[in-house]
Design a protein around this motif. Sequence first.
Motif, PDB file in Angstrom:
ATOM      1  N   LEU A  58       0.816  -1.197   0.000  1.00 25.22           N
ATOM      2  CA  LEU A  58       0.000   0.000   0.000  1.00 25.22           C
ATOM      3  C   LEU A  58       0.847   1.243   0.000  1.00 25.22           C
ATOM      4  O   LEU A  58       1.772   1.377   0.767  1.00 25.22           O
ATOM      5  CB  LEU A  58      -0.890  -0.008   1.240  1.00 25.22           C
ATOM      6  N   GLY A  59       0.485   2.182  -0.869  1.00 26.77           N
ATOM      7  CA  GLY A  59       1.083   3.491  -0.797  1.00 26.77           C
ATOM      8  C   GLY A  59       0.119   4.400  -0.083  1.00 26.77           C
ATOM      9  O   GLY A  59      -1.059   4.251  -0.206  1.00 26.77           O
ATOM     10  N   MET A  60       0.619   5.327   0.696  1.00 27.11           N
ATOM     11  CA  MET A  60      -0.292   6.162   1.448  1.00 27.11           C
ATOM     12  C   MET A  60       0.201   7.587   1.534  1.00 27.11           C
ATOM     13  O   MET A  60       1.367   7.818   1.691  1.00 27.11           O
ATOM     14  CB  MET A  60      -0.446   5.595   2.851  1.00 27.11           C
ATOM     15  N   THR A  61      -0.713   8.532   1.479  1.00 32.74           N
ATOM     16  CA  THR A  61      -0.286   9.908   1.574  1.00 32.74           C
ATOM     17  C   THR A  61      -1.272  10.742   2.361  1.00 32.74           C
ATOM     18  O   THR A  61      -2.444  10.611   2.185  1.00 32.74           O
ATOM     19  CB  THR A  61      -0.149  10.530   0.188  1.00 32.74           C
ATOM     20  N   MET A  62      -0.783  11.586   3.210  1.00 28.84           N
ATOM     21  CA  MET A  62      -1.645  12.408   4.037  1.00 28.84           C
ATOM     22  C   MET A  62      -0.938  13.707   4.326  1.00 28.84           C
ATOM     23  O   MET A  62       0.260  13.745   4.458  1.00 28.84           O
ATOM     24  CB  MET A  62      -1.957  11.670   5.334  1.00 28.84           C
ATOM     25  N   LEU A  63      -1.678  14.782   4.445  1.00 27.65           N
ATOM     26  CA  LEU A  63      -1.064  16.068   4.740  1.00 27.65           C
ATOM     27  C   LEU A  63      -0.490  16.090   6.143  1.00 27.65           C
ATOM     28  O   LEU A  63      -1.047  15.536   7.064  1.00 27.65           O
ATOM     29  CB  LEU A  63      -2.103  17.190   4.614  1.00 27.65           C
TER      30      LEU A  63
ATOM     31  N   TRP B  84       1.107  12.002   3.488  1.00 36.10           N
ATOM     32  CA  TRP B  84       0.845  10.592   3.789  1.00 36.10           C
ATOM     33  C   TRP B  84      -0.219  10.101   2.821  1.00 36.10           C
ATOM     34  O   TRP B  84      -1.223  10.782   2.620  1.00 36.10           O
ATOM     35  CB  TRP B  84       0.366  10.437   5.225  1.00 36.10           C
ATOM     36  N   THR B  85       0.001   8.943   2.227  1.00 37.48           N
ATOM     37  CA  THR B  85      -0.913   8.514   1.171  1.00 37.48           C
ATOM     38  C   THR B  85      -1.709   7.257   1.461  1.00 37.48           C
ATOM     39  O   THR B  85      -2.378   6.751   0.573  1.00 37.48           O
ATOM     40  CB  THR B  85      -0.153   8.302  -0.150  1.00 37.48           C
ATOM     41  N   GLY B  86      -1.672   6.711   2.642  1.00 34.36           N
ATOM     42  CA  GLY B  86      -2.495   5.544   2.901  1.00 34.36           C
ATOM     43  C   GLY B  86      -2.121   4.835   4.182  1.00 34.36           C
ATOM     44  O   GLY B  86      -1.122   5.127   4.820  1.00 34.36           O
ATOM     45  N   VAL B  87      -2.955   3.918   4.552  1.00 31.70           N
ATOM     46  CA  VAL B  87      -2.711   3.052   5.704  1.00 31.70           C
ATOM     47  C   VAL B  87      -3.320   1.700   5.380  1.00 31.70           C
ATOM     48  O   VAL B  87      -4.384   1.627   4.754  1.00 31.70           O
ATOM     49  CB  VAL B  87      -3.315   3.645   6.992  1.00 31.70           C
ATOM     50  N   SER B  88      -2.629   0.646   5.757  1.00 30.29           N
ATOM     51  CA  SER B  88      -3.153  -0.676   5.425  1.00 30.29           C
ATOM     52  C   SER B  88      -2.897  -1.684   6.527  1.00 30.29           C
ATOM     53  O   SER B  88      -1.974  -1.537   7.330  1.00 30.29           O
ATOM     54  CB  SER B  88      -2.526  -1.189   4.124  1.00 30.29           C
ATOM     55  N   LEU B  89      -3.732  -2.697   6.535  1.00 27.18           N
ATOM     56  CA  LEU B  89      -3.524  -3.892   7.342  1.00 27.18           C
ATOM     57  C   LEU B  89      -3.131  -4.987   6.369  1.00 27.18           C
ATOM     58  O   LEU B  89      -3.881  -5.313   5.458  1.00 27.18           O
ATOM     59  CB  LEU B  89      -4.810  -4.283   8.076  1.00 27.18           C
ATOM     60  N   SER B  90      -1.928  -5.538   6.558  1.00 26.47           N
ATOM     61  CA  SER B  90      -1.430  -6.575   5.666  1.00 26.47           C
ATOM     62  C   SER B  90      -1.483  -7.935   6.351  1.00 26.47           C
ATOM     63  O   SER B  90      -1.225  -8.049   7.559  1.00 26.47           O
ATOM     64  CB  SER B  90       0.009  -6.277   5.234  1.00 26.47           C
TER      65      SER B  90
ATOM     66  N   SER C 194      -6.320   4.415   0.687  1.00 29.79           N
ATOM     67  CA  SER C 194      -5.389   5.279  -0.032  1.00 29.79           C
ATOM     68  C   SER C 194      -5.934   6.703  -0.051  1.00 29.79           C
ATOM     69  O   SER C 194      -7.149   6.911  -0.139  1.00 29.79           O
ATOM     70  CB  SER C 194      -5.189   4.787  -1.469  1.00 29.79           C
ATOM     71  N   PHE C 195      -5.006   7.670   0.015  1.00 34.29           N
ATOM     72  CA  PHE C 195      -5.373   9.078   0.005  1.00 34.29           C
ATOM     73  C   PHE C 195      -4.575   9.792  -1.085  1.00 34.29           C
ATOM     74  O   PHE C 195      -3.393   9.499  -1.307  1.00 34.29           O
ATOM     75  CB  PHE C 195      -5.085   9.722   1.362  1.00 34.29           C
ATOM     76  N   ALA C 196      -5.207  10.732  -1.759  1.00 37.62           N
ATOM     77  CA  ALA C 196      -4.559  11.437  -2.865  1.00 37.62           C
ATOM     78  C   ALA C 196      -3.398  12.279  -2.362  1.00 37.62           C
ATOM     79  O   ALA C 196      -3.489  12.938  -1.327  1.00 37.62           O
ATOM     80  CB  ALA C 196      -5.577  12.304  -3.595  1.00 37.62           C
ATOM     81  N   SER C 197      -2.306  12.272  -3.102  1.00 36.92           N
ATOM     82  CA  SER C 197      -1.136  13.068  -2.727  1.00 36.92           C
ATOM     83  C   SER C 197      -1.241  14.510  -3.202  1.00 36.92           C
ATOM     84  O   SER C 197      -0.563  15.388  -2.692  1.00 36.92           O
ATOM     85  CB  SER C 197       0.136  12.438  -3.293  1.00 36.92           C
ATOM     86  N   GLY C 198      -2.075  14.751  -4.205  1.00 35.89           N
ATOM     87  CA  GLY C 198      -2.232  16.108  -4.711  1.00 35.89           C
ATOM     88  C   GLY C 198      -1.257  16.421  -5.836  1.00 35.89           C
ATOM     89  O   GLY C 198      -0.197  15.804  -5.966  1.00 35.89           O
ATOM     90  N   GLY C 199      -1.607  17.386  -6.645  1.00 37.29           N
ATOM     91  CA  GLY C 199      -0.827  17.722  -7.837  1.00 37.29           C
ATOM     92  C   GLY C 199       0.564  18.264  -7.569  1.00 37.29           C
ATOM     93  O   GLY C 199       1.450  18.121  -8.407  1.00 37.29           O
ATOM     94  N   ASP C 200       0.797  18.882  -6.418  1.00 37.60           N
ATOM     95  CA  ASP C 200       2.123  19.424  -6.116  1.00 37.60           C
ATOM     96  C   ASP C 200       3.163  18.323  -5.967  1.00 37.60           C
ATOM     97  O   ASP C 200       4.358  18.552  -6.186  1.00 37.60           O
ATOM     98  CB  ASP C 200       2.089  20.255  -4.829  1.00 37.60           C
ATOM     99  N   ILE C 201       2.723  17.151  -5.575  1.00 38.22           N
ATOM    100  CA  ILE C 201       3.640  16.020  -5.394  1.00 38.22           C
ATOM    101  C   ILE C 201       3.571  15.066  -6.574  1.00 38.22           C
ATOM    102  O   ILE C 201       4.591  14.594  -7.069  1.00 38.22           O
ATOM    103  CB  ILE C 201       3.322  15.280  -4.078  1.00 38.22           C
ATOM    104  N   ASP C 202       2.376  14.778  -7.032  1.00 34.27           N
ATOM    105  CA  ASP C 202       2.188  13.873  -8.162  1.00 34.27           C
ATOM    106  C   ASP C 202       1.234  14.510  -9.167  1.00 34.27           C
ATOM    107  O   ASP C 202       0.044  14.633  -8.889  1.00 34.27           O
ATOM    108  CB  ASP C 202       1.623  12.538  -7.675  1.00 34.27           C
TER     109      ASP C 202
END
Length: 215
Positions: free
Chosen positions: A14-19, A163-169, A62-70
Amino acid sequence: MKKSVKLSALSITLGMTMLTHFPLYANDTDYKYSLSDGIDICFKKVKEKLGDEAKVSTIRASFASGGDIDPRSANRPQGVMTTCTVTYQNPEDPKKLLSMRMDTRSGEFKKPALVEIRVMGDASKFNVNDYLISLDKVVLTPLTAFMTSQEKNLSEHYSKFAWTGVSLSAPGTFSNVHHLRVDVEGRLAVNDIKESGYADISVDGKKVNKNRLIK
């Protein structure tokens, strides 16, 4: 659980992104939830749907990273939840798994689908219970403090990050127990190259098994 048996179909990265400072996204009307609702918003909604004692294998938000990063996320405000999925034990057939995905615009879960389990190794030795954990044993509350503690180092490493996500693996090749993962993505301060990192944390949120947020 024998090492020769791996549930390859359920392993997720998981990739994750959060402000960093958890801003509000009140002006966004396309997505139902965002990080302003908490890093655990997907997990909360899964619990509401399945109950605290439901046995799950994986959860992914998953959370969007936004255009400034991606630039590919330019049309999605930073922090909006773009994915929320869960795989869990079929209550009508304990040997089976179901998968359920949220419509992140409406906030409603779609109809669950049966998961076709594929096993690497001797399939006769596979036991689905080895890949399940009760939801009430998964605690995300400590993650906020951990992530806040990483802000200083991340701010020095990245010119901007999220921060773009959090997961349980589920247990797999690199771990024989369930674990949580948080991911970060940003632009390197030194050259503006996009880079990502992650941290691997115990399911109670108390122990950091790996911290590779900065490579």
